[in-house]
Design an enzyme around this catalytic site. Structure first.
Site, PDB file in Angstrom:
ATOM      1  CD  GLU A 105      66.338  21.797   4.264  1.00 50.78           C
ATOM      2  OE1 GLU A 105      67.305  22.359   4.824  1.00 50.78           O
ATOM      3  OE2 GLU A 105      65.252  21.552   4.849  1.00 50.78           O
ATOM      4  CD  GLN A 160      68.456  29.236   4.717  1.00 53.47           C
ATOM      5  OE1 GLN A 160      68.113  30.127   3.933  1.00 53.47           O
ATOM      6  NE2 GLN A 160      68.554  29.433   6.012  1.00 53.47           N
ATOM      7  CE1 TYR A 196      60.279  42.882  -1.629  1.00 55.61           C
ATOM      8  CE2 TYR A 196      61.437  41.431  -3.131  1.00 55.61           C
ATOM      9  CZ  TYR A 196      60.282  41.788  -2.467  1.00 55.61           C
ATOM     10  OH  TYR A 196      59.142  41.047  -2.637  1.00 55.61           O
ATOM     11  CE  LYS A 198      66.063  29.562  10.538  1.00 61.35           C
ATOM     12  NZ  LYS A 198      66.657  29.932   9.237  1.00 61.35           N
ATOM     13  CG  LEU A 240      59.821  27.671   3.569  1.00 61.15           C
ATOM     14  CD1 LEU A 240      61.344  27.558   3.630  1.00 61.15           C
ATOM     15  CD2 LEU A 240      59.174  26.289   3.746  1.00 61.15           C
ATOM     16  NE  ARG A 256      63.003  36.478   5.939  1.00 63.10           N
ATOM     17  CZ  ARG A 256      62.356  36.173   4.815  1.00 63.10           C
ATOM     18  NH1 ARG A 256      61.033  36.207   4.782  1.00 63.10           N
ATOM     19  NH2 ARG A 256      63.013  35.814   3.729  1.00 63.10           N
ATOM     20  CG  ASP A 283      59.741  38.341  -7.090  1.00 58.85           C
ATOM     21  OD1 ASP A 283      59.128  38.903  -8.025  1.00 58.85           O
ATOM     22  OD2 ASP A 283      59.526  38.595  -5.890  1.00 58.85           O
TER      23      ASP A 283
HETATM   24  P1  NDP Z   1      60.008  31.988   2.870  1.00 61.75           P
HETATM   25  O1  NDP Z   1      58.734  32.086   3.615  1.00 61.75           O
HETATM   26  O2  NDP Z   1      60.320  30.693   2.250  1.00 61.75           O
HETATM   27  O3  NDP Z   1      61.192  32.448   3.848  1.00 61.75           O
HETATM   28  C1  NDP Z   1      62.514  32.404   3.392  1.00 61.75           C
HETATM   29  C2  NDP Z   1      63.459  32.477   4.577  1.00 61.75           C
HETATM   30  O4  NDP Z   1      63.297  31.329   5.422  1.00 61.75           O
HETATM   31  C3  NDP Z   1      64.905  32.471   4.143  1.00 61.75           C
HETATM   32  O5  NDP Z   1      65.369  33.740   3.772  1.00 61.75           O
HETATM   33  C4  NDP Z   1      65.597  31.896   5.353  1.00 61.75           C
HETATM   34  O6  NDP Z   1      65.704  32.923   6.342  1.00 61.75           O
HETATM   35  C5  NDP Z   1      64.590  30.846   5.828  1.00 61.75           C
HETATM   36  N1  NDP Z   1      64.787  29.556   5.161  1.00 61.75           N
HETATM   37  C6  NDP Z   1      64.545  29.228   3.856  1.00 61.75           C
HETATM   38  N2  NDP Z   1      64.824  27.945   3.626  1.00 61.75           N
HETATM   39  C7  NDP Z   1      65.262  27.418   4.774  1.00 61.75           C
HETATM   40  C8  NDP Z   1      65.686  26.138   5.148  1.00 61.75           C
HETATM   41  N3  NDP Z   1      65.702  25.135   4.278  1.00 61.75           N
HETATM   42  N4  NDP Z   1      66.072  25.924   6.446  1.00 61.75           N
HETATM   43  C9  NDP Z   1      66.043  26.948   7.329  1.00 61.75           C
HETATM   44  N5  NDP Z   1      65.647  28.202   7.038  1.00 61.75           N
HETATM   45  C10 NDP Z   1      65.249  28.444   5.762  1.00 61.75           C
HETATM   46  O7  NDP Z   1      60.030  33.015   1.666  1.00 61.75           O
HETATM   47  P2  NDP Z   1      60.147  34.631   1.644  1.00 61.75           P
HETATM   48  O8  NDP Z   1      59.341  35.243   2.720  1.00 61.75           O
HETATM   49  O9  NDP Z   1      61.587  34.969   1.551  1.00 61.75           O
HETATM   50  O10 NDP Z   1      59.434  34.935   0.262  1.00 61.75           O
HETATM   51  C11 NDP Z   1      60.002  34.401  -0.938  1.00 61.75           C
HETATM   52  C12 NDP Z   1      60.002  35.473  -1.993  1.00 61.75           C
HETATM   53  O11 NDP Z   1      58.667  35.897  -2.246  1.00 61.75           O
HETATM   54  C13 NDP Z   1      60.727  36.777  -1.623  1.00 61.75           C
HETATM   55  O12 NDP Z   1      62.117  36.709  -1.766  1.00 61.75           O
HETATM   56  C14 NDP Z   1      60.105  37.750  -2.595  1.00 61.75           C
HETATM   57  O13 NDP Z   1      60.696  37.588  -3.869  1.00 61.75           O
HETATM   58  C15 NDP Z   1      58.660  37.275  -2.626  1.00 61.75           C
HETATM   59  N6  NDP Z   1      57.798  38.056  -1.710  1.00 61.75           N
HETATM   60  C16 NDP Z   1      56.830  38.843  -2.264  1.00 61.75           C
HETATM   61  C17 NDP Z   1      56.009  39.622  -1.481  1.00 61.75           C
HETATM   62  C18 NDP Z   1      54.973  40.481  -2.102  1.00 61.75           C
HETATM   63  O14 NDP Z   1      54.366  41.312  -1.410  1.00 61.75           O
HETATM   64  N7  NDP Z   1      54.709  40.354  -3.383  1.00 61.75           N
HETATM   65  C19 NDP Z   1      56.150  39.648  -0.006  1.00 61.75           C
HETATM   66  C20 NDP Z   1      57.182  38.751   0.485  1.00 61.75           C
HETATM   67  C21 NDP Z   1      57.953  37.985  -0.351  1.00 61.75           C
HETATM   68  P3  NDP Z   1      66.811  32.930   7.511  1.00 61.75           P
HETATM   69  O15 NDP Z   1      67.904  31.962   7.158  1.00 61.75           O
HETATM   70  O16 NDP Z   1      67.278  34.327   7.567  1.00 61.75           O
HETATM   71  O17 NDP Z   1      66.065  32.538   8.737  1.00 61.75           O
END
Ligand code: NDP
Length: 319
Positions: free
Chosen positions: A295, A292, A54, A220, A212, A230, A49
């Site tokens: 995992e 990540q 973005y 975290k 998440l 993030r 996606d």
């Molecule tokens: P999450 O809520 O799962 O957050 C992902 C972030 O959490 C990662 O980038 C990382 O950030 C951290 N993370 C993920 N896995 C782990 C782990 N195992 N251990 C520790 N930290 C972890 O999802 P997103 O908010 O990224 O959303 C997922 C997707 O959904 C997006 O990429 C996008 O494609 C879509 N989306 C769509 C939206 C919409 O309006 N339609 C809005 C938002 C997202 P870090 O390491 O930097 O802390």
């Protein structure tokens, strides 16, 4: 990895999918994107996606370049993008779903991705100032021109989705088939109640985001904002309040023993919780590094572990 039909369409999406919000370009360049995409693909992910907004289009460039490097067969994966916010100032190019913007926007996205078509094209938000009929016709025309195969909505009111489907059916146009809503242990009201009739009565699909809660549900943030998370990324300070909210952190701490008892990490537990809802077609995961991805992909092992006792324990945390 198992695959679920995208609503009542013929297309199947992996239960876990992978998105690039915040990460691609900002936290991950092409090489890192190649590694993470490969890890997800090797685990069975077939849906990736993206969105025009973005990293102001750079995320599409990174994903397109990375997939090109990987040399995947086009039939083996689905790519989506989303239009609404726009990249240029001006009355017709921002916060809109007008016909001119959509028809030009898809061409720009495809050029950045280096692809002939996207599999799914979402209207990233609703636009109350453009008639839904105009948007439905534009999305239909984009599909007819072969630039997208299916289209959907993101964070639309259920009534607007019903209206769009109704217009499309009356004029024999391609109708929207999927919603992209937020859905996680903290944010479940809209998915769980407002959209219920879309899934049950209309067979609408769903690809859910932020499973998440931007990382909050990994645990975290329990001791503050890690420098490599993030919460510390420039431009995303608006997330800090929710990532450090004391009430939310207490709930995350209370979930930890339930996840541990299951044998899952908190991230795996939280992802699997989303998937135990049969109305979810695919859970969009995000990652800033490949560990990540490894995992998170293992979350699928725990989908069937949400017994009535576990669900009751979760309910007590959120009472
Ligand atoms: P999450 O809520 O799962 O957050 C992902 C972030 O959490 C990662 O980038 C990382 O950030 C951290 N993370 C993920 N896995 C782990 C782990 N195992 N251990 C520790 N930290 C972890 O999802 P997103 O908010 O990224 O959303 C997922 C997707 O959904 C997006 O990429 C996008 O494609 C879509 N989306 C769509 C939206 C919409 O309006 N339609 C809005 C938002 C997202 P870090 O390491 O930097 O802390």
């Amino acid at each position: 990895m198992k695959y679920r039909h995208l609503g009542k369409t013929g297309i199947q999406v992996s239960e876990l999918s992978f998105g690039s919000w915040v990460t691609f370009h900002t936290q991950a360049g092409i090489d890192s994107a190649v590694t993470m995409l490969a890890a997800a693909y090797d685990a069975g992910v077939n849906f990736f996606d993206n969105a025009e907004a973005y990293a102001a289009g750079k995320s599409e460039e990174v994903m397109g370049a990375a997939i090109k490097k990987l040399g995947w067969r086009r039939g083996s994966y689905l790519v989506s993008t989303k239009l609404f916010w726009g990249l240029h100032e001006g009355p017709n190019e921002q916060n809109t779903l007008n016909r001119k913007y959509l028809l030009e926007g898809i061409d720009s996205s495809l050029a950045r991705l280096g692809m002939d078509y996207v599999d799914l094209l979402y209207c990233h938000r609703a636009d109350p100032s453009t008639p839904i009929e105009e948007t439905v016709w534009a999305m239909h025309n984009i599909i007819e021109r072969g630039k997208a195969l299916y289209w959907g909505t993101s964070e639309w009111e259920a009534d607007d989705v019903v209206t769009a489907i109704d217009i499309a059916e009356r004029h024999h146009l391609h109708k929207p088939v999927v919603e992209q809503p937020v859905y996680n242990l903290f944010e479940r009201h809209r998915f769980g109640s407002d959209y219920d009739r879309l899934y049950k009565e209309l067979g609408y699909g769903s690809t859910t985001w932020s499973p998440l809660a931007s990382g909050l549900l990994t645990g975290k943030y329990q001791a503050g904002i890690p420098g490599d998370s993030r919460g510390a990324v420039e431009g995303y300070d608006w997330l800090q309040g929710q990532l450090t909210d004391a009430n939310s952190l207490a709930k995350v701490a209370a979930l930890q023993p339930i996840a541990r008892e299951m044998g899952a990490t908190l991230a795996q537990f939280s992802l699997a919780w989303c998937l135990q809802n049969p109305h979810v077609s695919s859970v969009l995961t995000g990652a800033s590094r490949v560990e990540q991805v490894h995992e998170n992909m293992k979350a699928i092992k725990f989908i069937d572990s949400f017994t009535p006792d576990v669900m009751a324990a979760i309910d007590r945390v959120f009472e």
